[in-house]
Design an enzyme around this catalytic site. Sequence first.
Site, PDB file in Angstrom:
ATOM      1  CG  HIS A  63       8.138  74.710   3.433  1.00  0.00           C
ATOM      2  ND1 HIS A  63       9.363  74.817   4.060  1.00  0.00           N
ATOM      3  CD2 HIS A  63       7.735  73.411   3.611  1.00  0.00           C
ATOM      4  CE1 HIS A  63       9.682  73.649   4.594  1.00  0.00           C
ATOM      5  NE2 HIS A  63       8.718  72.782   4.331  1.00  0.00           N
ATOM      6  CB  CYS A  85       8.029  72.825   7.609  1.00  0.00           C
ATOM      7  SG  CYS A  85       8.867  71.238   7.665  1.00  0.00           S
ATOM      8  CG  ASN A 140      11.723  70.587   4.274  1.00  0.00           C
ATOM      9  OD1 ASN A 140      11.840  71.599   4.966  1.00  0.00           O
ATOM     10  ND2 ASN A 140      10.610  69.881   4.227  1.00  0.00           N
TER      11      ASN A 140
HETATM   12  O1  UT7 Z   1       7.824  70.214   5.074  1.00  0.00           O
HETATM   13  C1  UT7 Z   1       6.931  69.201   4.777  1.00  0.00           C
HETATM   14  C2  UT7 Z   1       7.733  67.939   4.784  1.00  0.00           C
HETATM   15  N1  UT7 Z   1       7.451  66.937   3.819  1.00  0.00           N
HETATM   16  C3  UT7 Z   1       7.173  67.129   2.513  1.00  0.00           C
HETATM   17  O2  UT7 Z   1       7.005  68.190   2.009  1.00  0.00           O
HETATM   18  C4  UT7 Z   1       7.107  65.886   1.674  1.00  0.00           C
HETATM   19  C5  UT7 Z   1       6.018  65.956   0.624  1.00  0.00           C
HETATM   20  N2  UT7 Z   1       6.077  64.779  -0.235  1.00  0.00           N
HETATM   21  C6  UT7 Z   1       7.004  64.653  -1.196  1.00  0.00           C
HETATM   22  O3  UT7 Z   1       7.828  65.515  -1.420  1.00  0.00           O
HETATM   23  C7  UT7 Z   1       6.935  63.417  -2.067  1.00  0.00           C
HETATM   24  O4  UT7 Z   1       5.766  62.718  -1.781  1.00  0.00           O
HETATM   25  C8  UT7 Z   1       8.163  62.482  -1.888  1.00  0.00           C
HETATM   26  C9  UT7 Z   1       9.398  63.127  -2.460  1.00  0.00           C
HETATM   27  C10 UT7 Z   1       8.390  62.162  -0.428  1.00  0.00           C
HETATM   28  C11 UT7 Z   1       7.922  61.166  -2.624  1.00  0.00           C
HETATM   29  O5  UT7 Z   1       7.697  61.432  -3.977  1.00  0.00           O
HETATM   30  P1  UT7 Z   1       6.458  60.761  -4.713  1.00  0.00           P
HETATM   31  O6  UT7 Z   1       6.533  61.125  -6.121  1.00  0.00           O
HETATM   32  O7  UT7 Z   1       5.226  61.157  -3.978  1.00  0.00           O
HETATM   33  O8  UT7 Z   1       6.791  59.248  -4.569  1.00  0.00           O
HETATM   34  P2  UT7 Z   1       5.880  58.137  -3.847  1.00  0.00           P
HETATM   35  O9  UT7 Z   1       5.788  58.382  -2.385  1.00  0.00           O
HETATM   36  O10 UT7 Z   1       4.632  58.015  -4.635  1.00  0.00           O
HETATM   37  O11 UT7 Z   1       6.761  56.858  -4.053  1.00  0.00           O
HETATM   38  C12 UT7 Z   1       7.009  56.369  -5.334  1.00  0.00           C
HETATM   39  C13 UT7 Z   1       7.976  55.209  -5.213  1.00  0.00           C
HETATM   40  C14 UT7 Z   1       7.641  54.205  -4.138  1.00  0.00           C
HETATM   41  O12 UT7 Z   1       7.915  52.935  -4.652  1.00  0.00           O
HETATM   42  P3  UT7 Z   1       6.718  51.970  -5.162  1.00  0.00           P
HETATM   43  O13 UT7 Z   1       5.844  51.775  -3.936  1.00  0.00           O
HETATM   44  O14 UT7 Z   1       6.026  52.766  -6.240  1.00  0.00           O
HETATM   45  O15 UT7 Z   1       7.439  50.764  -5.602  1.00  0.00           O
HETATM   46  C15 UT7 Z   1       8.635  54.507  -3.040  1.00  0.00           C
HETATM   47  O16 UT7 Z   1       8.984  53.358  -2.290  1.00  0.00           O
HETATM   48  O17 UT7 Z   1       9.275  55.728  -4.889  1.00  0.00           O
HETATM   49  C16 UT7 Z   1       9.824  54.963  -3.819  1.00  0.00           C
HETATM   50  N3  UT7 Z   1      10.727  55.809  -3.092  1.00  0.00           N
HETATM   51  C17 UT7 Z   1      12.006  55.951  -3.421  1.00  0.00           C
HETATM   52  N4  UT7 Z   1      12.733  55.432  -4.418  1.00  0.00           N
HETATM   53  C18 UT7 Z   1      14.018  55.788  -4.502  1.00  0.00           C
HETATM   54  C19 UT7 Z   1      10.461  56.588  -2.000  1.00  0.00           C
HETATM   55  N5  UT7 Z   1      11.582  57.229  -1.635  1.00  0.00           N
HETATM   56  C20 UT7 Z   1      12.553  56.856  -2.505  1.00  0.00           C
HETATM   57  C21 UT7 Z   1      13.892  57.183  -2.647  1.00  0.00           C
HETATM   58  N6  UT7 Z   1      14.591  56.614  -3.672  1.00  0.00           N
HETATM   59  N7  UT7 Z   1      14.538  58.044  -1.832  1.00  0.00           N
END
Ligand code: UT7
Length: 327
Positions: A253, A113, A283
């Site tokens: 970004h 990215c 993204n």
């Molecule tokens: O260019 C660089 C590329 N990547 C990034 O920039 C990604 C950076 N990270 C993020 O943007 C965030 O970490 C995410 C959007 C990927 C995730 O958000 P978060 O607030 O950090 O959520 P989390 O990973 O802490 O997950 C919270 C919960 C989990 O469930 P449990 O374990 O708490 O029961 C996940 O399984 O959300 C769940 N989850 C979802 N739920 C519904 C993860 N993805 C999804 C989804 N829909 N699409």
Amino acid sequence: MTRARIAGVGAYVPPRVLTNAEVAARVDTTEEWIVQRTGIRERHIADETEATSDLAVAAARQALARAGLVPEDVELIVVGTSRGDMPFPSTANFVQHKLGARRAGAMDVFAACAGSVYSLSIGAQYIETGKYRTVLTIGAEIYSRLVDWNDRATCVLFGDGAAATVLRPATDGSGILDADLYSDGRHWEWLYVPGGGSKHPTSHETVDGRLHYLRMRGDEVFKAAVRMLAESSLAILEKNGYAPEQVDLFIPHQANVRIIEAVAKRLGVPMDRVVVDVDRYGNTASASVYLALEEAWSQGRVRPGDLVLLASFGGGFTWGAALVQWS
Ligand code: UT7
């Protein structure tokens, strides 16, 4: 020293829009979760006839036209991409051929990215040394073919698109003031695609094991992104004698609106000076900063003399920041 200035910007996103509602019909997620956790409402998706170079060429044509130049003027093409047309040869080669840029050298830069800031920095060097007078830098991605559409944690985040800049020598001291590149390979496992390279060559096993799709530790990437975007932005400002209050436009970004807001807060740059388009494109990796720059320029948000701060971050990790005085 001659500086490089951005003489033209162009962008192309495929017409097909994929809404959160459509994503929620495919995987176990909801429109609300995607908007609340990422700020993304929709993304554009390439159709099966389009390859990465097609997106790149459309963006490049627009950037060249706006700069008042033709493909034959281009001496170097640098394409930032993490999902090129083929593993071999470079996507920049396809762009060179399709554009008809007969005089141009062509190379890809693979910085995930961060491909925008990396390609911009590389292109600027050739102008600064006097080697070339016209360089095309492009970020182009089709992440819809890199994400696992069974993995709700990643497939909701990305979109397809391309954007380009034309770099030319500046005559008045403005232009790209500085660009810093960074990398840290320790945490490659937080964002990677295991299969298809020399380590895990493509086989029935790698396909069955879904090794050709993106894998991500979202929580770790989130924290690293905020820290690295903020640190590199503050460092380049300080090095060049500017304070964050002097930034007219910050173009980070576009991965997650919560990352963007957290970085802006750390810098002390108010959100009305920050470009956000992640809600409509998701993204787009290497294309993201260029796409946001093109949109800001089209909307008249970038004016001559403005101090524009660009910062990007991606897998590897790779990241970087660039400081531009718009001419
Ligand atoms: O260019 C660089 C590329 N990547 C990034 O920039 C990604 C950076 N990270 C993020 O943007 C965030 O970490 C995410 C959007 C990927 C995730 O958000 P978060 O607030 O950090 O959520 P989390 O990973 O802490 O997950 C919270 C919960 C989990 O469930 P449990 O374990 O708490 O029961 C996940 O399984 O959300 C769940 N989850 C979802 N739920 C519904 C993860 N993805 C999804 C989804 N829909 N699409």
